[in-house]
Design an enzyme around this catalytic site. Structure first.
Site, PDB file in Angstrom:
ATOM      1  N   SER A 126      43.808  33.630  28.357  1.00 23.82           N
ATOM      2  CA  SER A 126      43.226  34.007  29.419  1.00 23.82           C
ATOM      3  C   SER A 126      42.577  35.262  29.326  1.00 23.82           C
ATOM      4  O   SER A 126      42.915  36.217  28.607  1.00 23.82           O
ATOM      5  CB  SER A 126      44.215  34.111  30.365  1.00 23.82           C
ATOM      6  OG  SER A 126      43.622  34.821  31.479  1.00 23.82           O
ATOM      7  N   TYR A 150      51.704  38.016  33.884  1.00 23.87           N
ATOM      8  CA  TYR A 150      51.176  36.811  33.440  1.00 23.87           C
ATOM      9  C   TYR A 150      50.327  37.083  32.017  1.00 23.87           C
ATOM     10  O   TYR A 150      50.570  36.512  31.039  1.00 23.87           O
ATOM     11  CB  TYR A 150      50.275  36.044  34.456  1.00 23.87           C
ATOM     12  CG  TYR A 150      49.404  34.891  33.961  1.00 23.87           C
ATOM     13  CD1 TYR A 150      49.811  33.772  33.493  1.00 23.87           C
ATOM     14  CD2 TYR A 150      47.797  35.353  34.063  1.00 23.87           C
ATOM     15  CE1 TYR A 150      48.978  32.936  33.073  1.00 23.87           C
ATOM     16  CE2 TYR A 150      47.012  34.470  33.504  1.00 23.87           C
ATOM     17  CZ  TYR A 150      47.550  33.200  33.084  1.00 23.87           C
ATOM     18  OH  TYR A 150      46.715  32.226  32.671  1.00 23.87           O
ATOM     19  N   LYS A 154      50.539  36.128  27.990  1.00 19.21           N
ATOM     20  CA  LYS A 154      49.647  35.201  27.217  1.00 19.21           C
ATOM     21  C   LYS A 154      49.228  36.272  25.761  1.00 19.21           C
ATOM     22  O   LYS A 154      49.232  35.892  24.858  1.00 19.21           O
ATOM     23  CB  LYS A 154      48.422  35.239  27.867  1.00 19.21           C
ATOM     24  CG  LYS A 154      48.306  34.227  29.064  1.00 19.21           C
ATOM     25  CD  LYS A 154      48.438  32.823  28.304  1.00 19.21           C
ATOM     26  CE  LYS A 154      48.493  31.489  29.594  1.00 19.21           C
ATOM     27  NZ  LYS A 154      48.861  30.311  28.970  1.00 19.21           N
ATOM     28  N   ASN A 200      42.750  31.263  44.165  1.00 16.87           N
ATOM     29  CA  ASN A 200      41.459  31.407  43.677  1.00 16.87           C
ATOM     30  C   ASN A 200      40.397  31.120  44.472  1.00 16.87           C
ATOM     31  O   ASN A 200      40.362  30.181  45.528  1.00 16.87           O
ATOM     32  CB  ASN A 200      41.496  30.706  42.237  1.00 16.87           C
ATOM     33  CG  ASN A 200      42.174  30.868  41.157  1.00 16.87           C
ATOM     34  OD1 ASN A 200      43.303  30.410  40.853  1.00 16.87           O
ATOM     35  ND2 ASN A 200      42.220  32.313  40.747  1.00 16.87           N
TER      36      ASN A 200
HETATM   37  C1  WQD Z   1      37.474  35.838  42.107  1.00 17.61           C
HETATM   38  C2  WQD Z   1      36.760  36.594  43.053  1.00 17.61           C
HETATM   39  C3  WQD Z   1      38.434  38.269  44.339  1.00 17.61           C
HETATM   40  C4  WQD Z   1      40.146  35.081  46.840  1.00 17.61           C
HETATM   41  C5  WQD Z   1      42.410  34.914  38.323  1.00 17.61           C
HETATM   42  C6  WQD Z   1      43.177  35.394  37.275  1.00 17.61           C
HETATM   43  C7  WQD Z   1      42.692  35.087  35.745  1.00 17.61           C
HETATM   44  C8  WQD Z   1      42.318  33.670  35.723  1.00 17.61           C
HETATM   45  C9  WQD Z   1      41.412  33.224  36.876  1.00 17.61           C
HETATM   46  C10 WQD Z   1      43.875  32.204  34.749  1.00 17.61           C
HETATM   47  C11 WQD Z   1      37.578  38.155  42.987  1.00 17.61           C
HETATM   48  C12 WQD Z   1      37.524  37.245  45.111  1.00 17.61           C
HETATM   49  C13 WQD Z   1      39.168  35.793  45.857  1.00 17.61           C
HETATM   50  C14 WQD Z   1      39.876  35.475  48.178  1.00 17.61           C
HETATM   51  C15 WQD Z   1      38.203  36.979  47.544  1.00 17.61           C
HETATM   52  N1  WQD Z   1      43.261  32.598  35.920  1.00 17.61           N
HETATM   53  N2  WQD Z   1      38.470  36.931  46.103  1.00 17.61           N
HETATM   54  N3  WQD Z   1      38.951  36.461  48.313  1.00 17.61           N
HETATM   55  O1  WQD Z   1      41.293  37.068  40.286  1.00 17.61           O
HETATM   56  O2  WQD Z   1      39.084  36.696  38.840  1.00 17.61           O
HETATM   57  O3  WQD Z   1      40.985  35.714  38.181  1.00 17.61           O
HETATM   58  O4  WQD Z   1      42.259  33.489  37.903  1.00 17.61           O
HETATM   59  O5  WQD Z   1      43.893  32.679  33.551  1.00 17.61           O
HETATM   60  O6  WQD Z   1      43.814  35.271  34.990  1.00 17.61           O
HETATM   61  O7  WQD Z   1      43.527  36.662  37.513  1.00 17.61           O
HETATM   62  O8  WQD Z   1      40.023  34.889  40.350  1.00 17.61           O
HETATM   63  O9  WQD Z   1      39.461  33.238  41.873  1.00 17.61           O
HETATM   64  O10 WQD Z   1      41.365  35.051  42.383  1.00 17.61           O
HETATM   65  O11 WQD Z   1      38.952  35.718  42.526  1.00 17.61           O
HETATM   66  O12 WQD Z   1      37.304  37.864  47.913  1.00 17.61           O
HETATM   67  O13 WQD Z   1      40.539  34.899  49.087  1.00 17.61           O
HETATM   68  O14 WQD Z   1      36.846  36.533  44.415  1.00 17.61           O
HETATM   69  O15 WQD Z   1      38.482  39.402  44.706  1.00 17.61           O
HETATM   70  O16 WQD Z   1      36.504  39.073  43.087  1.00 17.61           O
HETATM   71  P1  WQD Z   1      40.453  36.374  39.268  1.00 17.61           P
HETATM   72  P2  WQD Z   1      40.149  34.626  41.913  1.00 17.61           P
END
Ligand code: WQD
Length: 336
Positions: A126, A150, A154, A200
């Site tokens: 990741s 997490y 990894k 996500n």
């Molecule tokens: C994306 C953007 C949030 C939800 C995570 C893990 C990473 C990977 C993928 C596995 C960010 C914003 C989100 C919400 C928001 N996984 N957001 N409101 O955090 O980039 O990555 O998932 O390996 O390891 O860290 O993904 O989809 O949670 O967020 O504003 O309710 O959307 O702040 O900018 P992230 P995400």
């Protein structure tokens, strides 16, 4: 290729698309899954899409006795190891489970692969291993400074796999660092099926547009980005799955352990994703701004040049395709 390709976690979101990409390429996947965070219902759908039965074995990846039986009963040419616990928040509250499954599971698998003389392994890693990047885009040689449990599991699994290749040059290992996988198979028969309210962004948009999940809380409007919202490198899960296929082919000739970033090589802000999703579903997404989420970073996106050069792989499906396929999957029920 002679033999089957074992896909651990093959009933999960990424694993099921990987199994499908293998079948599409004329290879023979066999799935290992304990269905602890996936559904058995994915199996008949995969078989229907593939036009032939996709075999599976139900077991925990830490169960070396079950693994030994699997490697004894089936001619395995290579392994794609997707089984693991994921979730940045979840890891913080369950460190023992995350280390046991993600690191212990990788060790158990490597032990049995070694006994069986199977040396080709593609590992689901990741972009979380990088933590807050020092410069953009993020290349594979950037420092690994994960800021949560997490990501640390990894990184530890990656370290272990590198140690294996140092001790025994027979091992051939690809470490695939996923950026933000999203979207679903265009058939809308397989996709991401989170339980409860998704964390996500894209699955959450699917649920919200589908109704009953309230509005989107955007985590921060004051990030140092163009529109003040967080920027990420979203890639279509189909592109990601094809990256695994390219990695399997690469390992036919490449010794050692090689890390690859799998991403589009550019970023989109939360607001850009929301707008693309609104266009795909033809509905307005209710949203409001809330404070930043702890642990989030402003912006990161991949430098995918190594994957392009060595794997001849590039993510081809754009954000509109990600949103259209995710929404089609939601319209089809968004689950199993
Ligand atoms: C994306 C953007 C949030 C939800 C995570 C893990 C990473 C990977 C993928 C596995 C960010 C914003 C989100 C919400 C928001 N996984 N957001 N409101 O955090 O980039 O990555 O998932 O390996 O390891 O860290 O993904 O989809 O949670 O967020 O504003 O309710 O959307 O702040 O900018 P992230 P995400």
């Amino acid at each position: 290729m002679d033999g089957k390709i074992l896909v651990t976690g093959g009933a999960g979101y990424v694993g099921s698309h990987v199994a499908m990409a293998l079948a599409d390429a004329g290879l023979v996947p066999i799935i290992l899954d304990d269905f602890s965070s996936s559904s058995r219902a994915v199996l008949p759908r995969l078989s229907a899409l593939a036009g032939r039965t996709v075999e599976h074995v139900e077991a925990d990846v830490r169960d070396t006795a079950a693994l030994r039986k699997l490697f004894h009963d089936h001619p395995i040419a290579a392994v794609i190891h997707c089984a693991g616990l994921k979730g940045v928040g979840d890891g913080e509250t369950r460190p023992l489970a995350f280390w046991d499954v993600n690191v212990g599971g990788t060790m158990a698998l490597a032990e049995v692969m070694g006994e069986a003389g199977v040396a080709r392994l593609v590992f689901s890693s990741s972009a979380t291993v990088y933590g807050q990047p020092e410069s953009l885009p993020v290349g594979e040689d950037a420092p690994l400074k994960p800021n949560g449990v997490y990501g640390r599991t990894k990184r530890a699994a990656e370290d272990f796999l590198r140690d294996l290749t140092r001790a025994n040059p027979n091992w051939r290992i690809a470490l695939l660092r996923y950026f933000n996988p999203a979207g679903a198979h265009p058939s809308a028969r397989i996709g991401e099926a989170p339980l409860g309210r998704p964390d996500n962004l894209v699955p959450l948009l699917c649920r919200i547009a589908g109704g009953g999940f309230g509005e989107l809380a955007i985590f921060g409007s004051d990030w140092p980005t163009e529109d003040g919202t967080g920027v990420r490198d979203y890639l279509h899960v189909q592109d990601l799955a094809e990256g695994h296929l390219a990695a399997i082919r690469f390992l036919a000739t490449a010794p050692g352990a090689t890390a690859f970033n799998l991403g589009m090589g550019r970023g989109w802000s939360v607001l850009e994703v929301v707008r693309a999703f609104e266009a795909a579903c033809g509905r307005r997404i209710a949203r409001s701004f809330v404070p930043r989420r702890p642990g989030d970073v402003a912006c990161y996106y991949a430098d995918p040049a190594r994957a392009e050069a060595l794997l001849a792989w590039r993510a081809r499906r754009d954000l509109d395709a990600i949103c259209a396929d995710a929404w089609r999957w939601q319209l089809a029920g968004g689950g199993y």
